[in-house]
Design an enzyme around this catalytic site. Structure first.
Site, mmCIF file in Angstrom:
data_model
loop_
_atom_site.group_PDB
_atom_site.id
_atom_site.type_symbol
_atom_site.label_atom_id
_atom_site.label_comp_id
_atom_site.label_asym_id
_atom_site.label_seq_id
_atom_site.Cartn_x
_atom_site.Cartn_y
_atom_site.Cartn_z
ATOM 1 C CG ASP A 208 -51.992 1.754 -88.372
ATOM 2 O OD1 ASP A 208 -52.486 2.379 -89.324
ATOM 3 O OD2 ASP A 208 -51.721 0.545 -88.400
ATOM 4 C CD GLU A 277 -56.328 3.642 -89.767
ATOM 5 O OE1 GLU A 277 -56.425 3.614 -91.004
ATOM 6 O OE2 GLU A 277 -55.491 2.964 -89.131
#
Length: 549
Positions: A208, A277
């Site tokens: 993330d 990401e």
């Protein structure tokens, strides 16, 4: 505990892999509390395997106060009781192994919850052992924040703490303080959490906000952002965050060495992977290239470039061409939907009656691109974005910016399994954490299983088509000039050369096959039957064609 320290097989299994994202709280509830759980995921694994995917990606299931739906972690090495136990996780892993599915978990290490023991200790004084584990800074003489950095979720990126009499940095909620990766102890602690799950047998990590780990030590102000015509950034009149050029609060050069440490750890285990990401505005593909180059950092990354409202030949050609130009020895993972954006069927359709056709065409395009691909639960049913009232919202992002931005709950509503059961078969309880739209129930898995022309069957057929052609795993992709607004390219590897032509418009279009191709042989492409006559491909609106060259 079942410990799997090695995953046997092809170490490059992730290149060209199809990854299915599971949002645990919305997949399957087995306890009746209205929230999905790990046992529910295990129950539905045969369905996932039936799609023909290679791996599942689990959104966060760690111990958390759930202020941001699990992206605020308070214990990286345990399962939140809401979702079950570590034993439940081990049972799920065993079932995945039986079915031949790899498991990728969401690793959220740029920040923790403010309820994490590390932060509780860090904020207690300026001299405790973890005092420097988070990003703390003195106020300006007038008491204001150290600089102009903003939070993605609204307001300043700094929060005052009365005990330390300092500000701490948070890129997201005030309850999500940012870790200080300039501190080597923090890096080692985070690598320790990764190792915990590696030892438990997971095959990879979705990282993330992977470019948010480090900040500028000098805390310099971000300059204003100047967008060009092709920008993929947020609308600046909705969220002020996009009005800044984020030169100093993310994507810092120090991140490279940490990613090398992370890769070195993963390389001690067989057949592991990482997918980062990257949210970096117009620099996202450049960042992706840096992070995946050299075979010593991340294995692959995805960006938000195809998570935009644009489903046009021009947009896809520009994004993919730019990627191929910049990412010369790295690897990309493409997606049209995930848990953070409006479902792509709703973004791409012009009228409700074309939902099914657009859903089929979108996966056919995605499965033909060079790279790995991520699918988001429910897209294989062609689910549209759910329309929710303000009272139903749980997403702090949406609550903060309503009604200009409705948040992310519309794509996070529960999965629908059984059109005849309460809540679409998601939960046996009286109420679900988000409502199940009536429109979704009519598209449930059971109804689509019985319809050979459904979006669900099209997904299975398209993924089988992808698996049957070696050129679609990691073969080269070359775009062709077109006489109309068409997306045309060649995929090739070894002796296999495939021509693809996609008409993303609503009007019939013709494509003249280049004379240099000689004779071509049409290949049956699931769901589409564009004609070929005298080397002219005749496509209806929202149509596709494939041929061997």
């Amino acid at each position: 505990m079942t410990t799997l320290t090695a995953a046997k097989g092809d170490p490059n299994w992730w290149r060209g892999a199809v990854i299915y994202q599971v949002y645990p709280r919305s997949f399957q509830d087995t306890t009746g509390d209205g929230i999905g759980d790990i046992r529910g995921i295990t129950q539905r694994l045969p369905y996932i395997a039936s799609l023909g995917v290679d791996a599942i990606w689990l959104s966060p299931f760690f111990t958390s106060p759930m202020a941001d739906m699990g992206y605020d972690v308070s214990d990286y090495c345990n399962v939140d009781p809401m979702f079950g136990t570590l034993s439940d996780f081990d049972e799920m892993m065993a079932e995945c192994e039986r079915l031949g599915l790899k498991v990728i978990i969401d690793q959220v290490i740029s920040h923790t919850s403010d309820q994490h023991p590390w932060f509780i200790e860090s904020r207690s004084s300026r001299t405790n052992p973890r005092a420097d584990w988070y990003v703390w800074a003195d106020p300006k003489p007038d008491g204001t924040a150290p600089n102009n950095w903003l939070s993605i979720f609204g307001g300043p990126g700094w929060e005052w703490d009365g005990i330390r009499k300092q500000y701490y940095m948070h890129n997201f909620l005030t309850s999500q303080p940012d870790l200080n990766f300039h501190n080597p102890q923090v890096q080692e602690a985070m690598l320790g959490t990764v190792k915990f799950w590696l030892e438990r047998g997971v095959h990879g990590f979705r990282l993330d906000t992977v470019n948010y780990y480090f900040h500028d030590k000098e805390l310099r102000n971000n300059p204003p952002m100047v967008y060009d015509a092709d920008s993929t950034g947020l609308e600046t009149d909705t969220n002020p965050y996009s009005m800044q050029n984020h030169l100093y609060d993310k994507s810092q050069p120090e991140n490279i060495e940490f990613l090398k440490k992370l890769r070195s750890l993963l390389d001690q285990y067989d057949c592991r992977t990482t997918v980062g990401e990257v949210g970096d505005g117009d620099r996202s593909l450049t960042t992706l290239s840096i992070y995946t180059s050299g075979n010593d950092k991340l294995h692959m990354c995805y960006t938000f470039d195809l998570l935009s409202p644009k489903f046009t030949a021009d947009h896809i050609r520009k994004v993919v061409s730019k990627c191929q130009e910049i990412v010369t020895n790295g690897w990309v993972c493409w997606a049209f939907s995930n848990h953070d954006v409006q479902r792509h069927v709703s973004r791409f359709i012009e009228t409700p009656d074309e939902r099914q056709r657009v859903a089929k065409l979108a996966i056919s395009v995605l499965a033909s691109l060079r790279g790995s691909i991520c699918l988001y639960q429910g897209e294989e049913l062609g689910l549209p974005e759910a329309e929710l009232s303000f009272e139903d919202l749980r997403d702090p992002y949406g609550i903060r910016f309503w009604p200009a931005f409705k948040g992310r709950d519309g794509c996070r509503t529960p999965m629908v399994w059984d059109s005849k059961a309460a809540h679409g078969g998601f939960s046996p309880g009286p109420k679900t954490w988000l409502p199940v739209p009536t429109e979704h129930v009519t598209l449930a898995v059971d109804t689509q299983e019985d319809d050979p022309n459904s979006v669900l069957h099209h997904y299975r057929q398209t993924l089988a088509f992808r698996r049957s052609h070696t050129a679609l795993f990691d073969g080269d992709l070359t775009f062709l000039d077109t006489q109309a607004d068409l997306l045309a390219f060649v995929r090739e590897k070894g002796e296999e050369r495939l021509l693809f032509v996609f008409n993303l418009t609503r009007d019939p279009q013709d494509f003249l096959v280049p004379a240099s191709f000689g004779s071509i042989t049409p290949v049956s492409m699931p769901g589409f039957d564009a004609g070929l006559e005298d080397k002219v491909v005749q496509l209806k609106g929202l149509d596709a064609f494939c041929a061997k060259i």
